[in-house]
Design a protein around this motif. Structure first.
Motif, PDB file in Angstrom:
ATOM      1  N   CYS A  53     -10.133   4.747  -9.804  1.00 45.08           N
ATOM      2  CA  CYS A  53      -8.923   4.162 -10.350  1.00 45.08           C
ATOM      3  C   CYS A  53      -8.686   4.798 -11.702  1.00 45.08           C
ATOM      4  O   CYS A  53      -9.563   4.766 -12.562  1.00 45.08           O
ATOM      5  CB  CYS A  53      -9.071   2.653 -10.488  1.00 45.08           C
ATOM      6  N   LEU A  76      -5.541   4.597  -5.485  1.00 45.14           N
ATOM      7  CA  LEU A  76      -4.082   4.646  -5.407  1.00 45.14           C
ATOM      8  C   LEU A  76      -3.600   6.038  -5.771  1.00 45.14           C
ATOM      9  O   LEU A  76      -4.367   6.872  -6.267  1.00 45.14           O
ATOM     10  CB  LEU A  76      -3.493   3.621  -6.374  1.00 45.14           C
ATOM     11  N   THR A 101      -7.559  -1.149  -8.089  1.00 44.37           N
ATOM     12  CA  THR A 101      -6.626  -1.663  -9.096  1.00 44.37           C
ATOM     13  C   THR A 101      -7.356  -2.150 -10.333  1.00 44.37           C
ATOM     14  O   THR A 101      -6.815  -2.881 -11.147  1.00 44.37           O
ATOM     15  CB  THR A 101      -5.793  -2.820  -8.523  1.00 44.37           C
ATOM     16  N   MET A 142      -9.131  -2.479  -2.354  1.00 39.98           N
ATOM     17  CA  MET A 142      -7.952  -2.699  -3.176  1.00 39.98           C
ATOM     18  C   MET A 142      -8.338  -3.234  -4.545  1.00 39.98           C
ATOM     19  O   MET A 142      -7.757  -2.867  -5.554  1.00 39.98           O
ATOM     20  CB  MET A 142      -7.001  -3.672  -2.447  1.00 39.98           C
ATOM     21  N   HIS A 152       1.576  -0.750  -8.618  1.00 37.79           N
ATOM     22  CA  HIS A 152       0.326  -1.137  -7.959  1.00 37.79           C
ATOM     23  C   HIS A 152      -0.528  -1.998  -8.859  1.00 37.79           C
ATOM     24  O   HIS A 152      -1.561  -2.501  -8.440  1.00 37.79           O
ATOM     25  CB  HIS A 152      -0.483   0.118  -7.615  1.00 37.79           C
ATOM     26  N   SER A 194      -5.581   7.924   1.568  1.00 41.39           N
ATOM     27  CA  SER A 194      -4.802   6.807   1.032  1.00 41.39           C
ATOM     28  C   SER A 194      -4.551   5.786   2.111  1.00 41.39           C
ATOM     29  O   SER A 194      -3.876   4.794   1.882  1.00 41.39           O
ATOM     30  CB  SER A 194      -3.459   7.312   0.499  1.00 41.39           C
ATOM     31  N   GLU A 232       6.979   2.779 -10.400  1.00 43.62           N
ATOM     32  CA  GLU A 232       5.734   3.058 -11.120  1.00 43.62           C
ATOM     33  C   GLU A 232       6.004   3.499 -12.557  1.00 43.62           C
ATOM     34  O   GLU A 232       5.556   4.551 -12.986  1.00 43.62           O
ATOM     35  CB  GLU A 232       4.965   4.198 -10.414  1.00 43.62           C
ATOM     36  N   GLU A 267       0.843  -1.196   0.000  1.00 42.50           N
ATOM     37  CA  GLU A 267       0.000   0.000   0.000  1.00 42.50           C
ATOM     38  C   GLU A 267       0.874   1.241   0.000  1.00 42.50           C
ATOM     39  O   GLU A 267       2.062   1.183   0.292  1.00 42.50           O
ATOM     40  CB  GLU A 267      -0.825   0.047   1.276  1.00 42.50           C
ATOM     41  N   ASN A 268       0.207   2.411  -0.223  1.00 43.98           N
ATOM     42  CA  ASN A 268       0.915   3.675  -0.043  1.00 43.98           C
ATOM     43  C   ASN A 268       1.418   3.710   1.388  1.00 43.98           C
ATOM     44  O   ASN A 268       0.690   3.429   2.325  1.00 43.98           O
ATOM     45  CB  ASN A 268      -0.028   4.856  -0.253  1.00 43.98           C
TER      46      ASN A 268
END
Lengths: 505, 340, 369
Positions: free
Chosen positions: A479, A296, A502, A498, A206, A463, A174, A42-43
């Protein structure tokens, strides 16, 4: 400690403390050569802190780093690069006005000596670059201006740069966040060819689908700890999500027991003026409700709420408040409509560092604090502003102290006071507890709970998974600029959030 | 430090506290001024400190004071204005041309009798117009203020030469000259104007929403925007206000000199910026007070006056002025760095 | 606000405290003369100031000399300061004619007087009282002399007129800082002088080079590309710019003999194809003339003007008045001339015209140092 020659990089028992936080807790990460090793979490799980320790941006408090079995302690990214460890940052560090080859060789241009003077050997630089680009199958010229290339090509240049230094370890943070599908495929081709040459790639992302498409190994981090390192083939999406979020939820939140009433704010078909930002978002907010907004980094949550507040432009979309359609073109309009916004970046767009707590609190409310001729009613300002701050228990020597002298948590309370002073019906809080300590967090949560009990409505962008779960009546998840779902109270859990966060396509 | 202040504040309440904190914050400026005055007194055996000296000082600095107030407000808003000197010069030329004696053969409009108020109004309007142009370029055209005002500086310089045909505009009416040259008993009119402007601007900056908005924009423009302040409009306003003040400065200058030519006002931007800076206006924005600017103007003024009085070569005057500016700002920066 | 009050109080207290001391300031035995000069960046003014200092030292005069850096507002402030100090008699090199009347009035208010040099005072200034004098060779005279020199040149060499018309001069002008009185008066007078001598003046090119040789050289380079063979003369407001133009003509081989730039083939007194003329007669300029590069210049007599002005101020200070007396051997005018301010019969007796001199190929050796 005996080092296993099977690994090209070993980060053993890394510990990093920040005041009040244990950012990395005895983390051990091992990477095999010729593999793509994904790092997930996670962040705030500690991925970037880990990488910053690797590159010497942070000095770890405990642990050792071995490259090729040799103990290393990099003092800078340049030092790391010389040892063959390279990083491609999310924010590319390019010089847009210079050529591709100048960017690649920046700071280590090939030289030729003419008498006592060292000149740059442009011919050699061009040739070397040409060969390099050909080997990587990149279809642009060494002389192209960096700024004229697409983002993916710029990124490819950074990779070429890493290859040019014979990097044996390349970290990518990323890398696909701003790439299109075809660009991603091209990037993967490059990554695969690097892997075939024996380079180890640490891949931070992610995006689940990508992870399974490209990874050999996957390491999952959570709360500063390494949870597991597994072969990608042993995992599936569900297992991975569980590893990422599976934490115990202790009682860190006050009870939020207000019952949402009628809709007070309704956004329809909100689409940003900017491409690749949020699209076609429709959301309702009820009185007495905390609506969590999850997603995210880069999901465009901030962009969306700032558009509601009139800070950003929208292409399409309508907004109704209490059933009445209104147009908000500036923050002033939003404030008049009873909306307040606590921004994500407290330093950048929240506080006026040199101004006093009184001034910081009262600035949007001065209209209502004037005497007949237009002079400010200082007494009223003082009484109101200090009253609210006292209620929120802002700790300060005096209310005339410049806000920059306060701790982050107290600064945040002043900002909350600022918006409470405008008597808002709707409060948008973007990362309301970012960068403040646990005690202050609880106090902010309590204030939020009190507000909704009094019939106000709150949109909370966050977040932090626990915060979303612990505080929200409902959670809307974005997202990549799309609203991927709204979870009702009973469905709010980490896995669901989550999954929605995503859901890229 | 803070706890001490709070102790005082709790007993005496808001006004005292605010005053003390502001005064503490700007203490160095006042100290510098007092030290300079005392030094001048000692060096001249007290002779330089007479009522007439004070009058001289006030009269000499009044025109610059208006310019410094204008640019000081702009700097508080994170801007800068290089067009001051040329705009003041242009205003001086335009207002002078409308105040020439009608029987003067060399007049720009010979034989035409204009009312005395006309040059004042037109002059201030020209100044304000330039301020508005600067403001539009900076706020809505998103030009860096340094560049925008560099452009208007050149435009104003060109217009001066075109308008005056590069000659001097003299022979101004006595009524017009009286505006700046007259006095009320021992008080020169110029001194009264400056004090009035300082008072009005002080009220604006401390007692109205406008002032709070300026400080907010200077302190953090993004936060100001989020707080519902129209940043662009306020930037336009502050440049326009600056232009308005340069307008007054230009009118007073032509009235005081009894003439104007394209050299009038040359280089005043540097004096004004220096005065505002010495007065504690920080170029990082959001810091400074009207009183500070006033003190800054007189700090530089007393240096010029003192050195003129003692007959110091003007070359050395430039040297000393430069050093005072650097030293004053150095300590100012140090103080702010410590706080941050 | 409180701070302002505190500041004002501090100043007031300091003032009151020392006010008595200020009052007690007694006039010393020494003669005091104030000198307000425009800007010592200009060669003429610098020479003028140097000579004043020399004279003051010789006579034991307390000279309070202040440089206004071309800023009339500053000159006014300086006058105020000196008046505060009790100075009554002045030598003034003003910034502009139009300011002289106000300055005279201020000085007259304390019963003093002044002599103005270089830039002439207005008629009104001299009318303020008989204690105000002109001690100058006005700027416009420099232009007139330039015109005279050129008139002689073209009469002797009519073949040097580019367009073949012996009555039309094609001139290039290099100006000083635009709006500067020396720029305005010298240029106007040069054109007027040529017109009065019967020529038509075609200005082929004109621009400011801000008194600077390098700017002048760059301007001239450009003009040569555009107007080669189309101009008869280069007229500059000072020697610095004239020498810049000379340098440009030499490097561009705009000479009588392009292969040997030291040969004056046509015998007109300059190796260049056209005459270049300046003002000031500086050392370098005269040296350039000795090499037949610069054609001519005009001497503004800084020593003569400053000595005359100083003597007038000194007489006022020591004898109470200078009316009717000679200064530096120069007598006051008795008849009006065509030159302001000596155009008004009432004040011609206050005008002392300092001789000026054309520096040409015939006499330049006298001015070599």
């Amino acid at each position: 400690m005996a080092q296993d020659q099977n690994y090209i990089l070993e980060m053993c028992n890394i510990t990093k403390k920040f005041p009040g936080v244990l950012a990395l807790d005895d983390v051990t990460l091992r990477v095999r050569p010729g593999t793509v090793h994904s790092l997930m979490g996670e962040n705030g799980a500690g991925k970037s802190t880990m990488m910053k320790c690797l590159f010497g941006i942070y000095q770890e408090d405990g642990g050792e780093i071995f490259v090729n079995g040799k103990k290393e302690n990099f003092s800078s990214a340049k030092h790391a690069l010389e040892t063959g460890v390279s990083m491609i940052h999310q924010e590319l560090s390019i010089v847009p006005e210079r050529s591709v080859m100048e960017n690649i060789w920046l700071g280590r241009e090939p030289g030729k000596k003419l008498g006592p003077v060292q000149f740059v050997d442009h011919k050699k630089m061009f040739k070397d670059t040409e060969t390099l680009l050909k080997n990587l199958e990149m279809e642009f010229s060494p002389n192209d201006r960096m700024g004229s290339l697409s983002i993916s090509h710029q990124q490819a240049c950074e990779i070429a740069k890493a290859v040019s230094c014979d990097a044996s370890i390349v970290v990518m943070d990323e890398p696909t966040s701003s790439l299109t599908e075809t660009e991603v495929n091209h990037l993967f081709k490059i990554i695969n060819s690097l892997r075939d040459k024996g380079v180890a790639i640490i891949y931070i992302s992610h995006k689940m689908s990508e992870i399974f498409q490209i990874s050999d190994d996957v390491s999952v981090m959570r709360d500063g700890k390494l949870i597991a390192t597994k072969k990608a083939s042993e995992l599936d999406e569900d297992k991975l999500i569980k590893l990422m979020v599976g934490r115990d939820m202790t009682n860190r939140f006050p009870p939020v027991d207000s019952i949402p009433a009628e809709v007070c704010l309704s956004a329809k078909n909100y689409t940003s003026d900017v491409e690749r930002s949020f699209k076609d978002i429709s959301l309702d907010l009820r009185k007495g409700e905390i609506l969590g907004l999850g997603g995210l980094v880069g999901a465009q949550r901030t962009e969306f709420v700032e558009s509601i507040f009139g800070l950003r432009k929208i292409k399409t979309g309508t907004l109704s408040i209490n059933g009445k359609e209104i147009r908000i073109k500036s923050p002033e309009d939003a404030i008049n409509a009873g909306i307040g916004l606590i921004t994500e970046d407290r330093r950048g767009s929240g506080i006026f560092p040199l101004l006093s707590i009184i001034d910081n609190t009262s600035i949007p409310s001065l209209k209502g604090c004037r005497k007949k001729v237009g002079f400010l009613d200082h007494k009223k300002i003082f009484n109101t502003a200090t009253g609210i701050n006292k209620k929120l228990r802002t700790k300060t020597p005096t209310f005339h102290t410049p806000i920059q002298n306060l701790s982050g948590g107290n600064q945040q309370k002043v900002i909350v006071s600022r918006w409470l002073m405008t008597l808002p019906e709707i409060l948008i809080m973007d990362e309301p507890t970012r960068g403040i300590d646990v005690g202050a967090k609880y106090e902010i949560y309590t204030i939020m709970s009190e507000l909704v009990n009094a019939g106000k409505a709150i949109i909370m962008v966050s977040s932090e998974m626990p915060e979303l779960i612990g505080m929200s009546h409902r959670v809307a998840v974005l997202c990549n600029g799309n609203l991927t779902g709204v979870l009702e109270k009973n469905d709010i859990n980490s896995e669901n959030i989550m999954r929605l966060a995503t859901q890229f396509e | 430090m803070d706890t001490k202040i709070s102790a005082v504040a709790d007993k005496k309440g808001i006004v005292t506290l605010k005053t003390i904190q502001h005064t503490l914050g700007k203490h160095t400026n006042l100290v510098t001024l007092v030290v300079l005055i005392v030094a001048l007194g000692i060096m001249t055996g007290g002779r330089a400190l007479q009522i007439s000296s004070l009058q001289n000082l006030m009269v000499a600095e009044a025109v610059r004071a208006f310019a410094a107030l204008g640019v000081g407000l702009i700097i508080i808003n994170r801007g800068i204005d290089l067009s001051i000197g040329q705009v003041v010069g242009l205003v001086a030329c335009v207002s002078a041309s409308l105040a020439q004696t009608s029987d003067y053969a060399g007049a720009l409009y010979p034989g035409t009798v204009f009312p005395v108020f006309l040059p004042i109004i037109v002059g201030i309007a020209v100044g304000t117009l330039f301020g508005i142009i600067n403001g539009l370029l900076v706020a809505y055209g998103n030009l860096p203020p340094f560049i925008a005002t560099l452009g208007t500086m050149s435009i104003a310089a060109g217009l001066q030469l075109i308008y005056t045909r590069a000659s001097t505009i003299g022979s101004l009416k006595n009524e017009y000259k009286h505006i700046a040259q007259g006095s009320l008993g021992p008080l020169p009119y110029l001194m009264i104007y400056v004090l009035a402007a300082v008072l009005i601007l002080w009220i604006m900056m401390t007692q109205t929403r406008q002032g709070k908005a300026f400080y907010a924009i200077g302190g953090n423009p993004q936060a100001a925007r989020v707080s519902g302040i129209n940043v662009k409009l306020n930037l336009l306003k502050v440049y326009a206000l600056g232009g308005f003040l340069y307008g007054i400065s230009g009118v007073l200058l032509s009235s005081r000199l009894g003439l104007a030519n394209p050299l009038t006002g040359d280089g005043m931007e540097l004096d004004a910026i220096a005065a505002a800076t010495v007065g504690g206006i920080s170029h990082s924005g959001g810091i400074g007070t009207i009183g500070g600017i006033f003190i800054g103007v007189f700090t530089l003024g007393i240096i010029t006056f003192g050195m003129t009085y003692m007959g110091v070569d003007s070359y050395y005057q430039l040297l000393v002025k430069g050093m005072i500016i650097i030293v004053a700002v150095y300590f100012d920066m140090k103080r702010h760095a410590k706080r941050a | 606000m409180k701070k302002l009050i505190v500041a004002a109080l501090v100043i007031m207290t300091a003032v009151n405290f020392t006010f008595a001391a200020g009052q007690q300031e007694a006039g010393s035995e020494k003669v005091t003369i104030g000198a307000l000069i425009r800007n010592t960046d200009e060669q003429f003014v610098a020479d003028y100031a140097e000579n004043l200092k020399k004279l003051a030292a010789e006579r034991g005069v307390d000279l309070k000399l202040l440089d206004s850096r071309s800023d009339q507002a500053m000159q006014l402030d300086q006058l105020n300061v000196l008046l505060t100090q009790g100075v009554k008699h002045f030598v003034i090199v003003p910034n502009v004619t139009e300011a002289t009347e106000d300055m005279a009035k201020k000085i007259d208010a304390v019963g003093g007087g002044a002599a103005f040099s270089n830039i002439q005072p207005s008629v009104e200034a001299l009318k303020v009282s008989p204690n105000f004098y002109l001690a100058s060779s006005p700027e416009s005279v420099a232009g007139q002399i330039q015109a005279q020199i050129l008139d002689e040149y073209f009469q002797a060499h009519p073949e040097k007129m580019a367009n073949g018309d012996p009555n039309a001069i094609d001139a290039i002008f290099l100006y000083g800082q635009l709006g500067h009185p020396a720029q305005v008066f010298r240029s106007e007078a040069a054109v007027k002088g040529l017109k009065d001598a019967g020529y038509t003046v075609n200005i082929v090119a004109e621009d400011t080079a801000n008194w600077k040789p390098d700017e002048a050289q760059a301007k001239m380079d450009t003009w040569l590309a555009a107007y080669s063979g189309k101009f008869d003369v280069v007229i500059a407001n000072n020697d610095g710019m004239a020498l810049g133009a000379v340098e440009s003509l030499l490097t561009n081989k705009y000479t009588d003999d392009p292969s040997d730039p030291t040969k004056d083939v046509d015998g007109d007194g300059t190796v260049l194809r056209v005459p270049v003329i300046g003002v000031d007669a500086t050392g370098v300029a005269v040296k350039s003339m000795s090499e037949k590069k610069l054609f001519a210049t005009v001497l503004q007599d800084a020593v003569g003007q400053s000595t005359t002005a100083f003597e007038l101020a000194y007489m006022m200070a020591t004898e109470g008045s200078a009316t009717g007396k000679d200064a530096w051997g120069i007598s006051p005018l008795t008849e009006v001339t065509g030159e302001s301010p000596a155009t008004d019969a009432a004040i011609v007796g206050q005008c002392y015209l300092v001789p000026f001199a054309a520096v040409t190929m015939d006499n330049y050796k006298e001015f070599m140092q």
